[in-house]
Design a protein around this motif. Structure first.
Motif, PDB file in Angstrom:
ATOM      1  N   VAL A 108      18.286   7.370  18.600  1.00 52.35           N
ATOM      2  CA  VAL A 108      17.636   7.531  17.304  1.00 52.35           C
ATOM      3  C   VAL A 108      16.693   6.355  17.089  1.00 52.35           C
ATOM      4  N   VAL A 109      15.454   6.653  16.757  1.00 49.69           N
ATOM      5  CA  VAL A 109      14.462   5.612  16.488  1.00 49.69           C
ATOM      6  C   VAL A 109      13.919   5.815  15.082  1.00 49.69           C
ATOM      7  N   PHE A 110      13.829   4.736  14.347  1.00 52.60           N
ATOM      8  CA  PHE A 110      13.293   4.743  12.984  1.00 52.60           C
ATOM      9  C   PHE A 110      12.050   3.873  12.931  1.00 52.60           C
ATOM     10  N   SER A 111      11.001   4.355  12.250  1.00 50.05           N
ATOM     11  CA  SER A 111       9.800   3.548  12.043  1.00 50.05           C
ATOM     12  C   SER A 111       9.040   4.061  10.832  1.00 50.05           C
ATOM     13  N   SER A 112       8.151   3.226  10.341  1.00 49.95           N
ATOM     14  CA  SER A 112       7.134   3.663   9.392  1.00 49.95           C
ATOM     15  C   SER A 112       5.868   3.973  10.172  1.00 49.95           C
ATOM     16  N   ASP A 113       4.899   4.613   9.510  1.00 48.84           N
ATOM     17  CA  ASP A 113       3.657   4.974  10.201  1.00 48.84           C
ATOM     18  C   ASP A 113       2.566   3.934  10.039  1.00 48.84           C
ATOM     19  N   ASN A 114       2.670   3.087   9.011  1.00 49.77           N
ATOM     20  CA  ASN A 114       1.697   2.020   8.782  1.00 49.77           C
ATOM     21  C   ASN A 114       2.253   1.095   7.712  1.00 49.77           C
ATOM     22  N   GLY A 115       1.474   0.089   7.337  1.00 47.49           N
ATOM     23  CA  GLY A 115       1.947  -0.880   6.368  1.00 47.49           C
ATOM     24  C   GLY A 115       2.109  -0.327   4.969  1.00 47.49           C
ATOM     25  N   PRO A 116       2.607  -1.147   4.036  1.00 48.73           N
ATOM     26  CA  PRO A 116       2.918  -0.675   2.681  1.00 48.73           C
ATOM     27  C   PRO A 116       1.668  -0.309   1.906  1.00 48.73           C
ATOM     28  N   SER A 117       1.822   0.659   1.029  1.00 43.48           N
ATOM     29  CA  SER A 117       0.705   1.185   0.253  1.00 43.48           C
ATOM     30  C   SER A 117       0.643   0.542  -1.125  1.00 43.48           C
ATOM     31  N   ALA A 118      -0.564   0.522  -1.695  1.00 40.92           N
ATOM     32  CA  ALA A 118      -0.757   0.084  -3.081  1.00 40.92           C
ATOM     33  C   ALA A 118      -1.105   1.288  -3.947  1.00 40.92           C
ATOM     34  N   GLU A 119      -0.440   2.420  -3.701  1.00 43.19           N
ATOM     35  CA  GLU A 119      -0.728   3.663  -4.405  1.00 43.19           C
ATOM     36  C   GLU A 119       0.546   4.181  -5.064  1.00 43.19           C
ATOM     37  N   SER A 120       0.400   4.842  -6.194  1.00 42.63           N
ATOM     38  CA  SER A 120       1.540   5.507  -6.816  1.00 42.63           C
ATOM     39  C   SER A 120       1.206   6.942  -7.207  1.00 42.63           C
ATOM     40  N   TYR A 121      -0.093   7.245  -7.401  1.00 44.81           N
ATOM     41  CA  TYR A 121      -0.562   8.545  -7.885  1.00 44.81           C
ATOM     42  C   TYR A 121       0.051   8.880  -9.240  1.00 44.81           C
ATOM     43  N   LEU A 122       0.414   7.829  -9.963  1.00 45.12           N
ATOM     44  CA  LEU A 122       0.962   7.939 -11.311  1.00 45.12           C
ATOM     45  C   LEU A 122       0.053   7.151 -12.259  1.00 45.12           C
ATOM     46  N   PRO A 123       0.203   7.347 -13.562  1.00 41.98           N
ATOM     47  CA  PRO A 123      -0.608   6.539 -14.490  1.00 41.98           C
ATOM     48  C   PRO A 123      -0.414   5.041 -14.276  1.00 41.98           C
ATOM     49  N   GLU A 124       0.799   4.660 -13.916  1.00 40.30           N
ATOM     50  CA  GLU A 124       1.094   3.257 -13.658  1.00 40.30           C
ATOM     51  C   GLU A 124       0.925   2.971 -12.171  1.00 40.30           C
ATOM     52  N   LYS A 125       0.089   2.014 -11.832  1.00 41.29           N
ATOM     53  CA  LYS A 125      -0.178   1.692 -10.440  1.00 41.29           C
ATOM     54  C   LYS A 125       1.006   0.957  -9.823  1.00 41.29           C
ATOM     55  N   TYR A 126       1.092   1.040  -8.489  1.00 41.84           N
ATOM     56  CA  TYR A 126       2.127   0.303  -7.750  1.00 41.84           C
ATOM     57  C   TYR A 126       1.459  -0.734  -6.866  1.00 41.84           C
ATOM     58  N   THR A 127       2.099  -1.866  -6.737  1.00 40.21           N
ATOM     59  CA  THR A 127       1.642  -2.885  -5.796  1.00 40.21           C
ATOM     60  C   THR A 127       2.834  -3.364  -4.970  1.00 40.21           C
TER      61      THR A 127
END
Length: 681
Positions: free
Chosen positions: A332-351
């Protein structure tokens, strides 16, 4: 012309539709393989990579995430501390993962979302040839814009369940479409969105994966399986589950597939986008500017809940393997596809600043600073990988295709740029040096976070490149041409890349500038400012004419990468027309071709069966997958005067079909590459 006599000892019968068992497997059972890919999770978001360090500070100004399942997985297996994604955004990263090639050779590059994955060897297709049942569950986004010519079922998977289109993965309730509109979920090629009321995608795909594994264990336990489980969280709309995670896990609880429209899974009830994990509901942090204790923002509570949920989903699957008693035969291998996002697609932004999602690095998604491309990779294979292992070798997601084939007892196609990581995982055999190379275009800027070095914050991106040589990473931003200088960092002792060593390492700078031209081929749909620059020659004093050739007996249904194979026979020849006539089978030819002057050179290759031509590490002509024997393919390269390493891997089994390499360039018309062109060490 080259003609070969076929001896009974060396003849290999080739049929592309057959399944092969390599002698390298030595009769051992092939492991099941599960690759879990999550979307936009940062290196720093996982406990064992960074969040444990934050928790250990016991500082109210340092909030932290919890990932106990991934931490247990790491404790029972290995973590990769220097593995890179192939591109800092999802589509090209996933394309390189599936095909085993870097972005210097991939057909999906930059921001080409929904572009068709090339019809060539894929992770699933090759494992299928190795005798595996293959299934993809979750986000795909590599299908092609119109006819979906690269649907997972057309790229090696036997079954598929999930989101086909890229934009669908931005919404985690397909039936309700709360924030991004109703999306389409597919079971193979059938739209099954109707009936998925209140189905949170992470729960849905986990339940489906569990159901598939249980069914396979009951019906086809002797047949190994490959599962690509591709989550769409925590990226995009940071939506919440309907309720707490069901009690238990594996066979004895957790998420369950019910299969009834309107009640497809056991969490398809309650209120959509509503449940925040209790540990985060009233969480407070200390504001360093004011000294006040403040509640976490809603978007930070959401992100923490989604990451915790993702961790529970993975733990549920790992427990299922244990309950079914197949964990000791499942990699079993676990990974992400790229670095962290600064997106939320919500009224309140995510960082990602709040949880330090980029970890000890600078950069986020769409950056080629380490924070955008360094991945939190964990591998578990109970009884095979030593518990708690830390792997320091630099590697890429494109290395997993040859790794899985190696675990299945087969060689990888010569087309792959990756190398097998099995020696690093198991401690057996010699680990080959891999290639860490990234190229990417994006029109934005690196965020100006206070935690980032001033030389990085607000940096214009545009054309970017990264290459790693040992402990040194070379990075270029806003590239205007091949002569642009690299910034060079020793990322072992300077992970934030704050001390540019380029002025102190002029020879390394020269090597990096040459190497990034030698490991890639241009793609007209992703133009680069260095596409037409002349590829540097090597600085070797090689004066002996000829070619070195080696013969191998490999039974894979493709022209294989031979680095891990032992030759049956070897020799030297003046040119391609004088290879030992008894060398029938898989043959490699290695030589240097002398380029008489700077300019554009066209190469023409015609093979009797299959062949693959590289100049330096650039994949110049592919006559393997889907190749019609006896037809000609060509490619043009801008080359500097001097010696250029050239290698051909080919399979020849019909004496009446020769291998022919012709070329033309400044000062000479098209002709067969001959004795005066080739030199060997």
């Amino acid at each position: 012309m080259i003609r070969f006599k076929l001896t009974s000892l060396l003849v290999v019968t080739f049929m592309g539709c057959m399944k092969f068992t390599s002698a390298q497997n030595n009769g051992k059972a092939k492991p099941n393989i599960i690759f879990i890919l999550v979307d936009d999770l940062g290196y720093g978001d996982v406990g064992v990579f960074n969040q444990h360090l934050r928790k250990a500070q016991q500082n109210p100004a340092v909030p932290y995430l919890v990932t106990p399942s991934l931490d247990r997985m790491a404790a029972s297996g290995a973590i990769f501390l220097h593995q890179y994604c192939n591109a800092p955004v999802c589509a090209p990263s996933r394309a390189s993962l599936m095909t085993g090639v870097t972005q210097g050779h991939a057909r999906v590059r930059d921001n080409q979302f929904d572009k068709a994955l090339e019809d060539n060897y894929t992770m699933a297709g090759t494992l299928k040839q190795a005798g595996y049942t293959t299934v993809a569950i979750g986000k795909w986004c590599l299908q092609g814009q119109k006819e979906w010519t690269a649907h997972p079922l057309k790229r090696g998977f036997d079954q598929y369940y999930g989101y086909i289109r890229h934009a669908d993965g931005h919404e985690h309730y397909p039936h309700e479409g709360l924030y991004r509109g109703i999306k389409e979920m597919y079971d193979d090629t059938t739209n099954v969105t109707a009936g998925l009321e209140k189905c949170y995608t992470g729960d849905l795909w986990t339940a489906r994966a569990k159901q598939w594994i249980v069914s396979h264990a009951a019906k086809q336990q002797q047949v190994p399986f490959f599962m690509y489980l591709s989550f769409d969280t925590p990226h995009a709309t940071i939506e919440l589950p309907t309720q707490e995670y069901p009690k238990g896990s594996g066979l004895h609880g957790g998420l369950q597939w019910l299969g009834t429209p309107g009640h497809m899974i056991n969490t398809a009830s309650g209120t959509v986008d509503s449940w925040i994990a209790p540990v985060f509901r009233n969480a407070m942090y200390k504001d360093n500017k004011t000294g006040e204790l403040k509640p976490w923002t809603d978007v930070d509570k959401r992100y923490a809940t989604v990451v915790q949920r993702l961790d529970q989903q993975i733990g549920d699957i790992l427990q299922l393997l244990k309950d079914l008693k197949i964990d000791k035969n499942t990699l079993v291998v676990f990974s992400s596809d790229n670095g962290p996002s600064a997106e939320s697609y919500l009224p309140e932004k995510y960082t990602p600043e709040f949880f330090d999602g980029y970890g000890p690095f600078d950069g986020i998604k769409r950056d080629t600073w380490e924070g955008g491309v360094r991945m939190p990779v964990i591998a578990q294979w109970v009884g095979v990988i030593a518990p708690g292992k830390k792997i320091m070798v630099p590697s890429m997601l494109s290395d997993w295709m040859p790794t899985f084939l190696d675990a299945a007892g087969m060689t990888a196609p010569a087309r792959t740029d990756g190398v097998s990581l099995l020696p690093s995982l198991t401690g057996r055999g010699k680990q080959q040096n891999g290639q860490v190379y990234v190229e990417y275009f994006e029109n934005g800027e690196t965020p100006a976070y206070p935690a980032f070095d001033k030389s990085h914050a607000g940096r214009r991106r545009r054309q970017m490149q990264l290459i790693r040589m040992d402990n040194y990473v070379g990075v270029r931003y806003d590239i205007r041409g091949a002569d642009d200088d690299f910034e060079i960092y020793n990322v072992m002792n300077d992970p934030k890349e704050t001390r540019n060593l380029a002025a102190q390492l002029p020879d390394l700078e020269t090597k990096m500038k040459a190497k990034v031209m030698q490991v890639r081929m241009p793609d007209p749909e992703a133009p680069r400012p260095y596409d037409q620059a002349l590829i540097p020659a090597v600085t070797l004093n090689v004066t002996t004419p000829g070619i070195r050739w080696k013969l191998y007996n490999d039974q894979a249904p493709w022209v294989a990468s031979t680095e891990s194979l032992s030759p049956l026979k070897s020799g030297v020849a003046a040119d391609l027309q004088h290879i030992d006539e008894s060398a029938a089978g898989l043959v490699t030819c290695q030589t240097y071709i002398r380029v008489p002057e700077d300019g554009m050179y066209t190469f023409y290759l015609k093979a009797g069966q299959q062949a693959f031509l590289r100049i330096h590490e650039a994949a110049v002509i592919d006559e393997d997958y889907g190749y019609v024997p006896g037809t000609e393919r060509s490619a043009v390269l801008p080359l500097k005067k001097g010696l250029h390493p050239l290698s051909i891997v080919y399979r020849n089994m019909k004496a009446d079909r020769p291998l022919s390499l012709q070329w033309q360039g400044p000062g000479f018309d098209r002709r067969e590459a001959g004795k005066t062109d080739f030199y060997r060490q």
